[in-house]
Design an enzyme around this catalytic site. Structure first.
Site, PDB file in Angstrom:
ATOM      1  N   TYR A   1       8.648  51.519   5.592  1.00 47.61           N
ATOM      2  CA  TYR A   1       9.712  51.880   4.657  1.00 47.61           C
ATOM      3  C   TYR A   1      10.218  53.308   4.862  1.00 47.61           C
ATOM      4  CZ  TYR A   1       9.232  47.731   1.707  1.00 47.61           C
ATOM      5  OH  TYR A   1       9.229  46.458   1.226  1.00 47.61           O
TER       6      TYR A   1
ATOM      7  N   LYS B   1      -3.610  44.270   9.861  1.00 49.46           N
ATOM      8  CA  LYS B   1      -3.354  43.450  11.050  1.00 49.46           C
ATOM      9  C   LYS B   1      -3.967  44.204  12.225  1.00 49.46           C
ATOM     10  CE  LYS B   1      -1.369  39.889  13.114  1.00 49.46           C
ATOM     11  NZ  LYS B   1      -1.873  38.496  12.946  1.00 49.46           N
TER      12      LYS B   1
ATOM     13  N   ASP C   1      -2.321  37.681   7.826  1.00 51.98           N
ATOM     14  CA  ASP C   1      -1.940  36.260   7.914  1.00 51.98           C
ATOM     15  C   ASP C   1      -2.989  35.394   7.236  1.00 51.98           C
ATOM     16  OD1 ASP C   1      -3.621  37.077   9.966  1.00 51.98           O
ATOM     17  OD2 ASP C   1      -2.665  35.888  11.531  1.00 51.98           O
TER      18      ASP C   1
ATOM     19  N   ASP D   1       4.303  44.283  -0.210  1.00 50.45           N
ATOM     20  CA  ASP D   1       5.578  43.747  -0.707  1.00 50.45           C
ATOM     21  C   ASP D   1       5.586  42.228  -0.551  1.00 50.45           C
ATOM     22  OD1 ASP D   1       8.322  43.686  -1.536  1.00 50.45           O
ATOM     23  OD2 ASP D   1       8.893  43.489   0.566  1.00 50.45           O
TER      24      ASP D   1
ATOM     25  N   ASP E   1       4.954  38.959  -3.675  1.00 51.13           N
ATOM     26  CA  ASP E   1       5.886  37.877  -4.004  1.00 51.13           C
ATOM     27  C   ASP E   1       5.151  36.538  -3.916  1.00 51.13           C
ATOM     28  OD1 ASP E   1       8.014  39.656  -4.298  1.00 51.13           O
ATOM     29  OD2 ASP E   1       9.415  38.371  -3.196  1.00 51.13           O
TER      30      ASP E   1
END
Ligand code: IPM
Ligand code: MG
Length: 362
Positions: free
Chosen positions: A142, A192, A224, A248, A252
């Protein structure tokens, strides 16, 4: 008697609708507990670009810096804007997060018994879910530079940059461990590390911090794999700590455990203290929802639950926070539903009426 100062930034789309209900609830809850509060509204996002020429003006930034807390709605429009444009509505959020040093974004996810039927997942999967995502909020993709679309001799190319310093990782991981101590003492660090250098450093720093918290269990999970485990067996999670973009995306996904994005509040905190607590920004995790804007269909409960977090962390009023959360629980248990959480037996109400129902129980 001291007076609490809260900046109210409704923003775009359904932001102003849900924030208005949250502000009314906060004001009433505080007044009925005998406190004084001054709420000051200001523009942010698309609305501010149109009226003031910037996603957030310097005057509004000053207002936020003076306030104990910020009650925030949502920013953005229907489409994805030009990333090279000077004024983007999302810049308001990034500026607030960065300049107020709000590096810790807390996103609690609870499956309320009355809303088990609202989730797309089976009841037996979501029953009892109670987890907290601690998302790093001022680093990673970001904020990394360069970030642009540019022309080259071989056509267009785009670049984004992910950077994390040891210090940035350490402070957010420490934050997560501290919070875990007040909960079930179980931290899942998500990265990751099989691909990204940032993640490999993240893992190294996390292991080092964990040595100071021998009472808290730590496991590492690849992002993942975490995305899968969140819907396969969400009860296995207590505190999840992760970098900005993974947080983020995963929140969701996790919102569906609670039935809807319309149920998920968040608190963004940092190191700045006010007279009463930590300076923070509070917002529902959902966006502007242009498809239902202006129709009083949006669920204000995520915004109202964000106001509860505001009372707890920034005003130092846990009893007020509890009262708001209890009122929300009662309204939902009594069967009141906005469209996003509608169930066969529930009664569908508007944004305003949902706010009224919560107010009535304070
Ligand atoms: C969120 C939102 C924001 C983010 C957007 C509006 C920039 O999705 O707070 O989760 O990605 O941080
Ligand atoms: Mg998001």
């Amino acid at each position: 008697m001291s007076q609490f100062m809260v900046a109210v930034l409704g923003g775009d789309g359904i932001g102003p609708e849900v924030t208005a209900e949250a502000a009314r609830v906060l004001e009433t809850a505080l007044r009925s507990a005998g406190h004084r509060i001054a709420l000051t509204e200001a523009l942010v996002g698309q609305a501010a670009i149109a009226a003031e020429g910037a996603a957030i003006s310097d005057a509004t930034m000053k207002l936020c810096q003076r306030s104990d807390a910020i009650l925030f709605g949502a920013v953005g429009g229907a489409g994805v804007g030009n990333p090279n444009a000077k004024a983007q509505p999302e810049h308001a959020l990034f500026r607030l997060r960065k300049e107020l040093a709000l590096f810790a974004n807390l996103r609690p996810v609870r499956a309320l018994p009355a809303l088990l039927g609202a989730s797309t997942l089976k009841r037996e999967v979501v029953r009892g879910v109670d987890l907290l995502v601690v998302r790093e909020l001022t680093g990673g993709l970001y904020f990394g530079k360069p970030s642009e679309i540019r022309e080259t001799a071989h056509g267009m190319e785009a670049v984004d940059t992910m950077t994390y310093t040891e210090a940035e990782i350490e402070r957010i991981v420490r934050y997560a461990f501290e919070l875990a101590r007040g909960r079930r003492k179980n931290v899942t660090s998500v990265d990751k590390a099989n691909v990204l250098s940032c993640s490999r450093l993240w893992r190294r720093v996390t292991d080092r911090v964990a040595e100071e918290y021998s009472d808290v269990a730590l496991r590492h999970l690849l992002v993942d794999s975490c995305a899968m485990a969140l819907i396969r067996s969400p009860r296995e999670f207590d505190v999840i700590v992760t970098e900005n973009m993974f947080g983020d995306i995963l929140t969701d996904e996790a919102s569906m455990l609670a039935g809807s994005m319309g149920m998920l509040p968040s608190a963004s905190l940092g190191t700045q203290r006010t007279q009463h607590g930590q300076r923070g920004l509070y917002e529902p995790i959902h966006g502007t929802a242009p498809d239902i804007t202006g129709q009083s269909k949006a669920n204000p409960l995520a915004a109202i639950l964000s106001a509860a977090l505001l009372a707890r962390y920034s005003l130092g009023l846990p009893a007020v926070a509890d009262a708001i959360e209890r009122a929300v629980l009662e309204v939902v248990s009594a069967g009141y539903r906005t469209l996003d959480i509608a169930t066969a037996k529930g009664r569908v109400v508007s944004t305003r009426e949902m706010g009224e129902q919560v107010l009535g129980r304070l």
